[in-house]
Design a protein around this motif. Structure first.
Motif, mmCIF file in Angstrom:
data_model
loop_
_atom_site.group_PDB
_atom_site.id
_atom_site.type_symbol
_atom_site.label_atom_id
_atom_site.label_comp_id
_atom_site.label_asym_id
_atom_site.label_seq_id
_atom_site.Cartn_x
_atom_site.Cartn_y
_atom_site.Cartn_z
ATOM 1 N N GLY A 39 0.362 -12.108 1.408
ATOM 2 C CA GLY A 39 1.233 -11.326 2.276
ATOM 3 C C GLY A 39 2.621 -11.906 2.420
ATOM 4 N N PHE A 40 3.373 -11.266 3.312
ATOM 5 C CA PHE A 40 4.800 -11.557 3.401
ATOM 6 C C PHE A 40 5.349 -10.996 4.711
ATOM 7 C CE2 PHE A 40 9.226 -10.475 2.581
ATOM 8 C CZ PHE A 40 9.683 -11.556 1.844
ATOM 9 N N ASP A 72 0.859 -1.181 0.000
ATOM 10 C CA ASP A 72 0.000 0.000 0.000
ATOM 11 C C ASP A 72 0.900 1.238 0.000
ATOM 12 O OD1 ASP A 72 -1.482 2.283 1.027
ATOM 13 O OD2 ASP A 72 -3.026 0.872 1.666
ATOM 14 N N PRO A 73 0.676 2.201 -0.895
ATOM 15 C CA PRO A 73 1.535 3.394 -0.948
ATOM 16 C C PRO A 73 1.684 4.105 0.399
ATOM 17 C CG PRO A 73 0.118 3.319 -2.876
ATOM 18 C CD PRO A 73 -0.338 2.204 -1.970
ATOM 19 N N ALA A 74 0.638 4.109 1.207
ATOM 20 C CA ALA A 74 0.704 4.765 2.519
ATOM 21 C C ALA A 74 1.605 4.007 3.491
ATOM 22 C CB ALA A 74 -0.703 4.900 3.110
ATOM 23 N N GLY A 131 8.762 -0.389 3.087
ATOM 24 C CA GLY A 131 9.634 -0.376 1.919
ATOM 25 C C GLY A 131 8.968 -1.097 0.757
ATOM 26 N N THR A 132 9.634 -1.113 -0.371
ATOM 27 C CA THR A 132 9.115 -1.814 -1.542
ATOM 28 C C THR A 132 9.483 -3.292 -1.453
ATOM 29 O OG1 THR A 132 11.127 -1.527 -2.841
ATOM 30 C CG2 THR A 132 9.473 0.257 -2.963
ATOM 31 N N ASP A 177 -0.793 -7.675 1.011
ATOM 32 C CA ASP A 177 -0.904 -7.050 -0.305
ATOM 33 C C ASP A 177 -2.045 -6.034 -0.314
ATOM 34 O OD1 ASP A 177 -0.220 -7.488 -3.435
ATOM 35 O OD2 ASP A 177 -2.384 -7.216 -3.163
ATOM 36 N N VAL A 178 -1.828 -4.916 -0.970
ATOM 37 C CA VAL A 178 -2.796 -3.815 -0.997
ATOM 38 C C VAL A 178 -4.185 -4.285 -1.449
ATOM 39 C CG1 VAL A 178 -2.205 -3.033 -3.344
ATOM 40 C CG2 VAL A 178 -3.126 -1.404 -1.677
#
Length: 170
Positions: free
Chosen positions: A69-70, A21-23, A29-30, A97-98
């Motif tokens: 997810g991760f 999620d960008p927020a 991090g990416t 994941d977003v």
């Protein structure tokens, strides 16, 4: 249902496709940044979700499972963090994941996590993490699922001060 499994070379491309999620980028991090630090004592773990009956036909290739997810487990967390003990296992870079947020999956991971860790890493007594002071939803999730706030802060976070939390595994 949630299933946790160590990432392998063959499942890495699936992890690379997860979207943060960008927020939450400033906290996590990416995926490229996260995956760059895996290996050795830093174990990448995938979060799979079993689709409900209505969606199984769409996901049959993965036995009805979808990667959602991760997170990372850090077996040498104490080497980087002076507040951690040698018997502490670090919990890092947790994300859903977003496209799968808001479905209770974070809570489901927290409920599956202690058993997963105890079965694979019995030498560790606590799961330890830091969570940014500005990341209130994550802190609430951890506290509602058994993590304890040490009432101390870690000041070395890239996005600012962080709460130090731990989950007893015994």
């Amino acid at each position: 249902m949630i299933r946790l499994e160590k990432m392998t070379a063959s499942t890495r491309p699936l992890a690379e496709a997860l979207e943060v999620d960008p927020a939450q980028l400033r906290f996590v991090g990416t995926m490229d940044e996260i995956l760059a630090i895996t290996g050795g004592p830093i174990v990448p773990v995938l979060v799979w979700h079993q689709a409900d009956r209505a969606n199984i036909a769409k996901a049959e290739a993965n036995n009805g499972e979808k990667l959602v997810g991760f997170f990372l487990l850090d077996k040498e967390y104490d080497r980087e963090h002076d507040f951690a003990k040698t018997t502490d296992l670090g919990f890092r870079a947790f994300l859903i994941d977003v496209h799968h947020q808001g479905k209770g999956l974070g809570k489901a991971v927290m409920q599956a996590l202690p058993q997963f860790v105890k079965a694979r890493y019995p030498q560790f007594e606590r799961l330890v993490l830091t969570v940014n002071l500005k990341n209130t939803p994550a802190r609430v999730l951890y506290l509602k699922n058994g993590f304890i706030d040490t009432e101390n802060q870690y000041l070395g976070g890239s996005a600012g001060p962080q709460h130090i939390l731990y989950l007893p595994l015994g």
